[in-house]
Design a protein around this motif. Structure first.
Motif, short mmCIF file in Angstrom:
data_model
loop_
_atom_site.label_atom_id
_atom_site.label_comp_id
_atom_site.label_asym_id
_atom_site.label_seq_id
_atom_site.Cartn_x
_atom_site.Cartn_y
_atom_site.Cartn_z
N LYS A 1 -0.24 9.43 -1.51
CA LYS A 1 -0.05 8.64 -0.44
C LYS A 1 1.12 7.86 -1.02
CE LYS A 1 -4.82 8.00 1.36
NZ LYS A 1 -5.84 7.07 1.72
N LYS B 1 -5.90 11.96 11.22
CA LYS B 1 -5.73 10.65 11.50
C LYS B 1 -6.23 9.73 10.17
CE LYS B 1 -4.85 11.23 15.77
NZ LYS B 1 -3.67 10.89 16.32
N LYS B 2 -5.93 10.28 9.13
CA LYS B 2 -6.08 9.52 7.80
C LYS B 2 -4.84 9.04 7.28
CE LYS B 2 -10.57 10.67 7.13
NZ LYS B 2 -11.45 9.64 6.99
N PRO B 3 -4.98 7.92 7.03
CA PRO B 3 -3.62 7.05 6.47
C PRO B 3 -2.79 7.97 5.41
CG PRO B 3 -5.34 5.41 6.61
CD PRO B 3 -6.04 6.74 6.61
N LYS B 4 -1.44 8.00 5.52
CA LYS B 4 -0.60 8.78 4.70
C LYS B 4 0.49 7.93 3.93
CE LYS B 4 0.59 12.55 2.71
NZ LYS B 4 -0.34 13.20 1.65
N GLU C 1 -7.59 2.96 2.89
CA GLU C 1 -8.71 2.78 3.52
C GLU C 1 -9.88 2.15 2.95
OE1 GLU C 1 -9.56 7.24 5.28
OE2 GLU C 1 -8.36 7.70 3.38
N GLU D 1 0.19 8.61 10.00
CA GLU D 1 -1.25 9.25 9.49
C GLU D 1 -0.84 10.60 9.44
OE1 GLU D 1 -4.16 6.33 12.04
OE2 GLU D 1 -2.96 7.65 13.01
N ASP D 2 -1.96 11.39 8.74
CA ASP D 2 -2.00 13.01 8.82
C ASP D 2 -2.60 13.55 10.12
OD1 ASP D 2 -4.73 12.82 8.39
OD2 ASP D 2 -4.85 12.99 6.06
#
Length: 463
Positions: free
Chosen positions: A239, A373-376, A409, A369-370
């Motif tokens: 990240k 929908k995960k923080p990137k 997260e 986000e990827d």
């Protein structure tokens, strides 16, 4: 005889009333946890989230207050009262107070601030909370918001977290050094991050245990080989937290940094945001961005805490990448514009809007986000807000920690509404008015009560 009976009855009744009060006081003192908060702002009523945290606390916790003669006594009293409430509700909490001037040996063991520091430690884990972080400006002049409960409860929650994430700050490109971001570093360590410096020229790779890579304020571009290492890291689970610095030649010399952002559909417009609105508190190069609709900024909006950026570079994401949706979290007003003549700006610190400049509103910060929908990534157009000289102002520190928490997260974030507090009301009195109040309360009013009592006694005696 009747007078004697009436006198005896009065004495017995008085003793009975006194006895009832004594018994009631002993009974109430023996009942643990029973208290009624009659204060206007419910300053002694803890939230359900705090109560649950204290009930779940099963380890010994030592809380230490470190103050000096520079600590505001009113602020200190509120912090101490809050800690005492925590201590009442869990016997595993112990509390000590120290003066860092009178007891310097103890102060050297911790990172202290003369205005006041609260240390929460358990075993080898330690969290530091500064007094000034617990008090936020209110809506009106002189008012404040006390967020001490949220900070202290979050510290207790973090103590229960056994995992530490390792984050690395890139160096070697005139980034802001970690030594100039001590407050942010301390805040990250308090949130269970292990913060380390990373020079790719020396290390040759991004460590496998890196949960996040920070690039804060680079003034020169990364090399081609460094860019390849960064891209490889980000193609995996890595990240990125990128906050741009300023360079008058960024348009031609930042091809690798631009390429890293372009992988997420974000474009550096090579223009510095200018806010024409003049203020006595800041110059046109200092931007107070408007917040986008996002979890990172929702609390800052709710508490009316502003973020400040200087020499912020305008960003754009009009060509999104399908696998990496982006959301704008910082934006200027429509009156702002992006100055593209960076050499003139660097030499004179002045700007005149012309046809070559970028029209507002300008985007100054995105989150990425990827496809799941995960923080990137977090990409910001400016980095001066992280400097120790600036981060304590308004909502800068909260914004900095919120963005990292979102990117990592964090699921154990504590949200407790700060308590509203009124400013201390000071009455301006002359010496004569002060003497009048003193003699009136100490002499005149007691004397009048004595006279009234004497008159009543005399009339009853006469029959």
């Amino acid at each position: 005889m009747n007078k004697w009976i009436r006198g005896t009855n009065a004495t017995v009744l008085s003793l009975a009333v006194i006895g009832i009060f004594i018994v009631l006081t002993i009974f109430l003192s023996s009942v643990k946890g029973l208290q009624v908060d009659l204060t206007q702002n419910k300053k002694f009523t803890l939230s359900d989230q705090t109560t649950q945290t204290l009930q779940a606390l099963d380890k010994d916790v030592h809380i230490i207050s470190l103050t000096s003669d520079q600590t505001d006594p009113y602020i200190k009293r509120q912090v101490i009262d809050l800690v005492q409430e925590y201590k009442k509700r869990n016997g595993k909490i112990t509390f000590d107070e120290y003066d860092i001037i009178k007891q310097p040996a103890i102060a050297k063991q911790y990172e202290t601030d003369p205005s006041g520091t609260l240390v929460v430690e358990s075993g080898t884990q330690k969290k530091t909370i500064y007094y000034y972080d617990m008090f936020l400006p209110g809506q009106q002049q002189g008012q404040y918001k006390f967020s001490g409960e949220e900070k202290l409860t979050q510290a207790l929650v973090n103590l229960n977290s056994k995992e530490k994430s390792k984050v690395y700050f890139l160096s070697g490109h005139n980034e802001i050094p970690l030594s100039s971001m001590n407050m942010w570093k301390s805040g990250l360590e308090g949130e269970n991050y292990e913060v380390k410096d990373l020079n790719l020229l020396r290390e040759g790779k991004i460590p496998d245990d890196a949960s996040m890579l920070f690039i804060i304020g680079p003034e020169s571009d990364v090399s081609d080989k460094e860019a390849e290492l960064i891209k490889t890291y980000l193609n995996g689970k890595g990240k990125l937290y990128l906050a741009l610095g300023f360079n008058k030649d960024m348009a031609t010399n930042w091809k690798n940094i631009d390429a890293i952002m372009a992988a997420y559909g974000i474009k550096d417009q090579h223009a510095v945001a200018i806010e024409p609105k003049q203020s006595m508190l800041y110059d046109p190069l200092t931007i107070i961005p408007e917040y986008g609709n996002h979890n990172i900024t929702s609390k800052l909006q709710q508490y009316n805490l502003l973020t400040m950026m200087t020499l912020a570079v305008s960003l754009n994401a009009d060509q999104p990448v399908a696998d990496f949706p982006v959301t704008s979290i910082l934006k200027t007003t429509e009156q702002a514009y992006g100055e593209t003549d960076l050499k003139t700006l660097a030499n004179s610190s002045r700007s005149v809007k012309d046809a070559n400049d970028v029209k507002g509103p300008l985007n100054l910060g995105y989150v990425v986000e990827d496809k799941d929908k995960k923080p990137k990534a977090v990409v910001l157009g400016g980095s001066t807000l992280f400097d120790d000289r600036v981060i304590a102002q308004q909502g800068n520190r909260d914004f900095a920690l919120n963005t990292v928490g979102w990117l990592q997260e964090q699921q154990n974030q504590v949200t407790i509404r700060p308590r509203e507090g009124d400013a201390i009301q000071t009455a301006m009195l002359t010496a004569g008015q002060g003497n009048m109040i003193f003699y009136g309360t100490v002499l005149v009013f007691p004397f009048l009560f004595l006279i009234a009592g004497g008159v009543v006694w005399w009339r009853r005696r006469k029959g």
